[in-house]
Scaffold this motif. Sequence first.
Motif, PDB file in Angstrom:
ATOM      1  N   LYS A  88       0.811  -1.214   0.000  1.00 14.37           N
ATOM      2  CA  LYS A  88       0.000   0.000   0.000  1.00 14.37           C
ATOM      3  C   LYS A  88       0.843   1.263   0.000  1.00 14.37           C
ATOM      4  O   LYS A  88       1.886   1.325   0.639  1.00 14.37           O
ATOM      5  CB  LYS A  88      -0.911   0.019   1.226  1.00 14.37           C
ATOM      6  CG  LYS A  88      -1.908  -1.114   1.248  1.00 14.37           C
ATOM      7  CD  LYS A  88      -2.737  -1.075   2.508  1.00 14.37           C
ATOM      8  CE  LYS A  88      -3.720  -2.232   2.529  1.00 14.37           C
ATOM      9  NZ  LYS A  88      -4.514  -2.213   3.755  1.00 14.37           N
ATOM     10  N   MET A  89       0.352   2.250  -0.743  1.00 12.46           N
ATOM     11  CA  MET A  89       0.920   3.597  -0.748  1.00 12.46           C
ATOM     12  C   MET A  89      -0.262   4.551  -0.550  1.00 12.46           C
ATOM     13  O   MET A  89      -1.365   4.269  -1.020  1.00 12.46           O
ATOM     14  CB  MET A  89       1.591   3.898  -2.090  1.00 12.46           C
ATOM     15  CG  MET A  89       2.708   2.957  -2.450  1.00 12.46           C
ATOM     16  SD  MET A  89       3.275   3.172  -4.166  1.00 12.46           S
ATOM     17  CE  MET A  89       4.379   4.556  -3.962  1.00 12.46           C
ATOM     18  N   GLY A  94      -5.313  12.587  -4.670  1.00  8.42           N
ATOM     19  CA  GLY A  94      -5.749  13.022  -5.993  1.00  8.42           C
ATOM     20  C   GLY A  94      -6.133  11.934  -6.970  1.00  8.42           C
ATOM     21  O   GLY A  94      -6.385  12.223  -8.137  1.00  8.42           O
ATOM     22  N   LEU A  95      -6.185  10.673  -6.538  1.00  9.55           N
ATOM     23  CA  LEU A  95      -6.575   9.603  -7.455  1.00  9.55           C
ATOM     24  C   LEU A  95      -8.067   9.316  -7.335  1.00  9.55           C
ATOM     25  O   LEU A  95      -8.617   9.282  -6.242  1.00  9.55           O
ATOM     26  CB  LEU A  95      -5.810   8.311  -7.159  1.00  9.55           C
ATOM     27  CG  LEU A  95      -4.332   8.269  -7.482  1.00  9.55           C
ATOM     28  CD1 LEU A  95      -3.770   6.884  -7.167  1.00  9.55           C
ATOM     29  CD2 LEU A  95      -4.064   8.630  -8.922  1.00  9.55           C
ATOM     30  N   THR A  96      -8.689   9.048  -8.457  1.00 12.33           N
ATOM     31  CA  THR A  96     -10.064   8.592  -8.489  1.00 12.33           C
ATOM     32  C   THR A  96     -10.066   7.100  -8.163  1.00 12.33           C
ATOM     33  O   THR A  96      -9.179   6.365  -8.586  1.00 12.33           O
ATOM     34  CB  THR A  96     -10.674   8.826  -9.885  1.00 12.33           C
ATOM     35  OG1 THR A  96     -10.603  10.227 -10.168  1.00 12.33           O
ATOM     36  CG2 THR A  96     -12.104   8.351  -9.969  1.00 12.33           C
ATOM     37  N   GLU A  97     -11.050   6.652  -7.421  1.00 11.09           N
ATOM     38  CA  GLU A  97     -11.160   5.241  -7.071  1.00 11.09           C
ATOM     39  C   GLU A  97     -11.261   4.384  -8.332  1.00 11.09           C
ATOM     40  O   GLU A  97     -11.976   4.736  -9.269  1.00 11.09           O
ATOM     41  CB  GLU A  97     -12.400   5.041  -6.209  1.00 11.09           C
ATOM     42  CG  GLU A  97     -12.568   3.642  -5.681  1.00 11.09           C
ATOM     43  CD  GLU A  97     -13.743   3.512  -4.734  1.00 11.09           C
ATOM     44  OE1 GLU A  97     -14.092   2.368  -4.415  1.00 11.09           O
ATOM     45  OE2 GLU A  97     -14.317   4.539  -4.309  1.00 11.09           O
ATOM     46  N   GLY A  98     -10.524   3.284  -8.365  1.00  7.75           N
ATOM     47  CA  GLY A  98     -10.574   2.370  -9.502  1.00  7.75           C
ATOM     48  C   GLY A  98      -9.243   1.728  -9.796  1.00  7.75           C
ATOM     49  O   GLY A  98      -8.259   1.935  -9.084  1.00  7.75           O
ATOM     50  N   GLU A  99      -9.207   0.938 -10.876  1.00  5.34           N
ATOM     51  CA  GLU A  99      -7.994   0.234 -11.288  1.00  5.34           C
ATOM     52  C   GLU A  99      -7.166   1.114 -12.215  1.00  5.34           C
ATOM     53  O   GLU A  99      -7.702   1.784 -13.094  1.00  5.34           O
ATOM     54  CB  GLU A  99      -8.359  -1.067 -12.001  1.00  5.34           C
ATOM     55  CG  GLU A  99      -9.015  -2.076 -11.088  1.00  5.34           C
ATOM     56  CD  GLU A  99      -9.305  -3.391 -11.784  1.00  5.34           C
ATOM     57  OE1 GLU A  99      -9.624  -3.388 -12.992  1.00  5.34           O
ATOM     58  OE2 GLU A  99      -9.203  -4.432 -11.109  1.00  5.34           O
ATOM     59  N   TYR A 100      -5.838   1.064 -12.020  1.00  8.42           N
ATOM     60  CA  TYR A 100      -4.908   1.865 -12.823  1.00  8.42           C
ATOM     61  C   TYR A 100      -4.006   0.957 -13.643  1.00  8.42           C
ATOM     62  O   TYR A 100      -3.560  -0.093 -13.177  1.00  8.42           O
ATOM     63  CB  TYR A 100      -4.076   2.786 -11.921  1.00  8.42           C
ATOM     64  CG  TYR A 100      -4.885   3.988 -11.491  1.00  8.42           C
ATOM     65  CD1 TYR A 100      -4.771   5.196 -12.159  1.00  8.42           C
ATOM     66  CD2 TYR A 100      -5.792   3.892 -10.453  1.00  8.42           C
ATOM     67  CE1 TYR A 100      -5.534   6.293 -11.795  1.00  8.42           C
ATOM     68  CE2 TYR A 100      -6.568   4.988 -10.081  1.00  8.42           C
ATOM     69  CZ  TYR A 100      -6.436   6.177 -10.758  1.00  8.42           C
ATOM     70  OH  TYR A 100      -7.201   7.252 -10.409  1.00  8.42           O
ATOM     71  N   PHE A 101      -3.738   1.397 -14.883  1.00 13.56           N
ATOM     72  CA  PHE A 101      -2.983   0.622 -15.858  1.00 13.56           C
ATOM     73  C   PHE A 101      -1.847   1.462 -16.419  1.00 13.56           C
ATOM     74  O   PHE A 101      -1.882   2.696 -16.377  1.00 13.56           O
ATOM     75  CB  PHE A 101      -3.907   0.171 -16.993  1.00 13.56           C
ATOM     76  CG  PHE A 101      -4.968  -0.788 -16.529  1.00 13.56           C
ATOM     77  CD1 PHE A 101      -4.791  -2.149 -16.696  1.00 13.56           C
ATOM     78  CD2 PHE A 101      -6.114  -0.335 -15.902  1.00 13.56           C
ATOM     79  CE1 PHE A 101      -5.746  -3.042 -16.243  1.00 13.56           C
ATOM     80  CE2 PHE A 101      -7.085  -1.216 -15.455  1.00 13.56           C
ATOM     81  CZ  PHE A 101      -6.898  -2.577 -15.624  1.00 13.56           C
ATOM     82  N   THR A 107      -4.679  -0.545  -7.657  1.00  6.37           N
ATOM     83  CA  THR A 107      -6.040  -0.077  -7.443  1.00  6.37           C
ATOM     84  C   THR A 107      -6.061   1.030  -6.404  1.00  6.37           C
ATOM     85  O   THR A 107      -5.460   0.906  -5.335  1.00  6.37           O
ATOM     86  CB  THR A 107      -6.926  -1.246  -6.953  1.00  6.37           C
ATOM     87  OG1 THR A 107      -6.831  -2.314  -7.899  1.00  6.37           O
ATOM     88  CG2 THR A 107      -8.368  -0.816  -6.795  1.00  6.37           C
ATOM     89  N   ALA A 108      -6.772   2.108  -6.722  1.00  2.00           N
ATOM     90  CA  ALA A 108      -6.995   3.193  -5.764  1.00  2.00           C
ATOM     91  C   ALA A 108      -8.314   2.932  -5.053  1.00  2.00           C
ATOM     92  O   ALA A 108      -9.312   2.591  -5.691  1.00  2.00           O
ATOM     93  CB  ALA A 108      -7.041   4.539  -6.481  1.00  2.00           C
TER      94      ALA A 108
END
Length: 128
Positions: free
Chosen positions: A73-74, A78-85, A109-110
């Motif tokens: 975990k980090m 400022g990230l929107t919830e969801g999966e990041y690619f 994932t955020a």
Amino acid sequence: MISSKVLVSGERTNTFIASCDSSVEIYDAVYFSGFSFVSKSLADKIDLIKSNSRGIVEYKINSTLCSVRFAGKMLITGLTEGEYFLSSILPGKMVLGTPSSGVIKKLGTATGDGTFIVNVEELIRIKN
């Protein structure tokens, strides 16, 4: 594209130290471009080696030495919830949501509370 800051939550496991190009920035997704050397990843279906991200730069010890988180975990603002690619346009950057074509490489994932869970997928999927 994400340009927010990442704050370490105190978890120091699931990281490794590697030499890196001076152009590598904190929070970039990186791949091994040499023995214990990392460079910015890019979702590129022609050069799959660059697409094989191993983690996200957590901090830089100096201009050419990086601490890379490959799991865990980090705390990210400022990230929107969801999966990041992995981005196919900007080297080292991540994008929200599954890309519709090209190399698909999940980085993490955020969650709704500002936590980013680094979970770099081993498999690279290619969509036409």
